[in-house]
Design an enzyme around this catalytic site. Structure first.
Site, mmCIF file in Angstrom:
data_model
loop_
_atom_site.group_PDB
_atom_site.id
_atom_site.type_symbol
_atom_site.label_atom_id
_atom_site.label_comp_id
_atom_site.label_asym_id
_atom_site.label_seq_id
_atom_site.Cartn_x
_atom_site.Cartn_y
_atom_site.Cartn_z
ATOM 1 N N ASP A 173 27.902 -1.289 -2.834
ATOM 2 C CA ASP A 173 28.026 -2.414 -3.767
ATOM 3 C C ASP A 173 28.302 -3.715 -3.000
ATOM 4 O O ASP A 173 27.790 -4.783 -3.345
ATOM 5 C CB ASP A 173 29.183 -2.191 -4.750
ATOM 6 C CG ASP A 173 29.024 -0.920 -5.570
ATOM 7 O OD1 ASP A 173 28.140 -0.116 -5.252
ATOM 8 O OD2 ASP A 173 29.796 -0.738 -6.527
ATOM 9 N N GLY A 179 28.990 -2.802 -15.953
ATOM 10 C CA GLY A 179 29.050 -1.838 -14.846
ATOM 11 C C GLY A 179 28.169 -2.244 -13.679
ATOM 12 O O GLY A 179 27.745 -1.394 -12.908
ATOM 13 N N LEU A 180 27.912 -3.543 -13.539
ATOM 14 C CA LEU A 180 27.005 -3.978 -12.488
ATOM 15 C C LEU A 180 27.757 -4.646 -11.328
ATOM 16 O O LEU A 180 27.317 -5.654 -10.777
ATOM 17 C CB LEU A 180 25.917 -4.895 -13.065
ATOM 18 C CG LEU A 180 24.964 -4.196 -14.043
ATOM 19 C CD1 LEU A 180 24.082 -5.198 -14.786
ATOM 20 C CD2 LEU A 180 24.072 -3.174 -13.336
ATOM 21 N N GLY A 181 28.917 -4.056 -10.984
ATOM 22 C CA GLY A 181 29.512 -4.398 -9.689
ATOM 23 C C GLY A 181 30.385 -5.623 -9.599
ATOM 24 O O GLY A 181 30.312 -6.337 -8.608
ATOM 25 N N SER A 182 31.267 -5.875 -10.584
ATOM 26 C CA SER A 182 32.104 -7.074 -10.514
ATOM 27 C C SER A 182 33.117 -7.021 -9.354
ATOM 28 O O SER A 182 33.348 -8.032 -8.700
ATOM 29 C CB SER A 182 32.848 -7.269 -11.837
ATOM 30 O OG SER A 182 33.575 -6.101 -12.149
ATOM 31 N N SER A 183 33.700 -5.855 -9.076
ATOM 32 C CA SER A 183 34.788 -5.797 -8.072
ATOM 33 C C SER A 183 34.304 -6.226 -6.695
ATOM 34 O O SER A 183 34.968 -7.020 -6.006
ATOM 35 C CB SER A 183 35.346 -4.373 -7.949
ATOM 36 O OG SER A 183 35.585 -3.838 -9.202
ATOM 37 N N ALA A 204 31.630 -7.999 -5.958
ATOM 38 C CA ALA A 204 31.186 -9.398 -5.959
ATOM 39 C C ALA A 204 32.385 -10.329 -5.859
ATOM 40 O O ALA A 204 32.363 -11.313 -5.090
ATOM 41 C CB ALA A 204 30.374 -9.685 -7.224
HETATM 42 C C1 MEV Z 1 29.082 2.945 -7.312
HETATM 43 O O1 MEV Z 1 28.373 1.767 -7.647
HETATM 44 C C2 MEV Z 1 28.279 3.759 -6.330
HETATM 45 C C3 MEV Z 1 28.994 5.037 -5.858
HETATM 46 O O2 MEV Z 1 28.087 5.644 -4.949
HETATM 47 C C4 MEV Z 1 30.293 4.725 -5.167
HETATM 48 C C5 MEV Z 1 30.124 4.074 -3.811
HETATM 49 O O3 MEV Z 1 29.041 4.060 -3.259
HETATM 50 O O4 MEV Z 1 31.161 3.606 -3.293
HETATM 51 C C6 MEV Z 1 29.248 5.994 -6.994
#
Ligand code: MEV
Length: 329
Positions: free
Chosen positions: A157, A110-114, A116
């Site tokens: 992200d 859950g550390l932001g693959s999309s 990156a």
């Molecule tokens: C997701 O990593 C962070 C959220 O605030 C969504 C976003 O900022 O687009 C939940």
């Protein structure tokens, strides 16, 4: 390395992210803070003799999208890559086919693959097609690509993936500011499950439209936390930062994005005398992080593991996108 005509292959990597403050609030125009984490995603690109985009994903699947079909709906595993290429095509129409190979850690935690992958795709494809992008242009185009896929999102992200380090985003749509942060004494604990960000962002947006007065007050308080947390981070006031972190966690619970396992991890960290702990990102799973002094670090790690958390040894505040191992610009 020579770019443009005659270039054989370009590769780029971009870091994942850990949202420190303002999760969800940033989507609604309030400030947030993110740090780039050392879980990097790679994209390699070369030209091919076809009017098409070929993508080989890290799972080994090969997709071919003719340029004429770029606007059609795409399989989820290549949606961000195609959206990024569409942004480039809109800026300067693609004249030659493109093959992209994506890669990254086997588990994203859950550390932001999309984001990156989106940023790394734009970085390689723009170099290969001789389109000179400044970091801010890269940020704006990558953010637009992510919005094209998700429909909603702040760009927080994407900020981590482009600029790296630790970024303060005053308002979605603006250019983030780099924070001068020397160190981040935090521990990341993975809950063991992942939930799609988009569904949770929509869930919070739905709650906001049913209870605008209550939810706006919560989101506004989160925004003010980000502003105070910024100076705590820059001045190394960890105890104050911990208190703000705990308040932010309570507000995220009020938005309904917490889970039993995330709460167990947060309480385990606090019981082991962390300065503060909260979930990070959209919630519903993924990670928590806890601020901890070196003297209690081992106890916090043991506490998280005792309740089923996976402690990931990941560096924060790391460099943003790099092309062929050179820092962008
Ligand atoms: C997701 O990593 C962070 C959220 O605030 C969504 C976003 O900022 O687009 C939940």
């Amino acid at each position: 390395m020579e770019y443009g005509k005659g270039l054989m292959q370009v590769s780029a990597s971009a870091p994942g992210k850990l949202v420190l403050f303002g999760d969800h609030a940033v989507v609604h125009g309030y400030p947030g803070i993110v740090t780039a984490v050392d879980r990097r995603y790679q994209v390699r690109a070369k030209h091919i003799d076809a009017a098409a985009l070929q993508v080989r994903t890290s799972a080994g699947r090969l997709h071919e999208v003719p340029f004429a079909a770029l606007d059609e709906s795409q399989p989820p595993d290549i949606a961000y890559v195609v959206a990024a290429v569409k942004q480039l095509n809109a800026r300067k129409p693609l004249k030659r086919g493109l093959q992209l190979v994506t890669g990254g850690p086997a588990r994203s935690l859950g550390l932001g693959s999309s984001s990156a992958i989106t940023v790394a795709t734009l970085a390689v494809a723009s170099r290969l097609h001789d389109v000179d992008l400044s970091p801010d242009e890269l940020y704006s185009m990558a953010r637009a690509a992510v919005l094209d896929v998700q429909g909603m999102g702040s760009g927080l992200d994407v900020a981590a993936a482009v600029y790296g380090g630790t970024c303060f985003l005053e308002r979605a749509g603006e250019i983030p500011e780099a924070l001068s942060v020397e160190r981040l004494p935090l521990i990341i604990g993975y809950s063991g499950s992942k939930v799609g960000t988009v569904n949770l962002v929509k869930q919070v947006a739905g709650l906001r439209s049913r209870h605008p007065d209550l939810i706006e007050a919560i989101l506004g308080a989160m925004g003010r936390i980000s502003i105070r947390a910024r100076s705590c981070l820059e001045e190394g006031r960890w105890r104050d930062l911990g208190a703000l972190t705990d308040i932010n966690q309570g507000l995220l619970e009020a938005l309904g994005v917490g889970t039993g396992q995330l709460a167990r991890l947060v309480y385990a960290a606090r019981s082991a005398r962390a300065w503060g702990a909260k979930l990070s990102g959209a919630g519903g799973g993924d990670c928590i992080f806890a601020w901890a002094d070196d003297s209690v670090r081992a106890d916090v790690v043991a506490g998280l593991e005792a309740v089923g958390g996976e402690v990931a040894d990941i560096a924060c505040n790391v460099p943003g996108v790099r092309v062929n191992d050179e820092t962008w610009r």
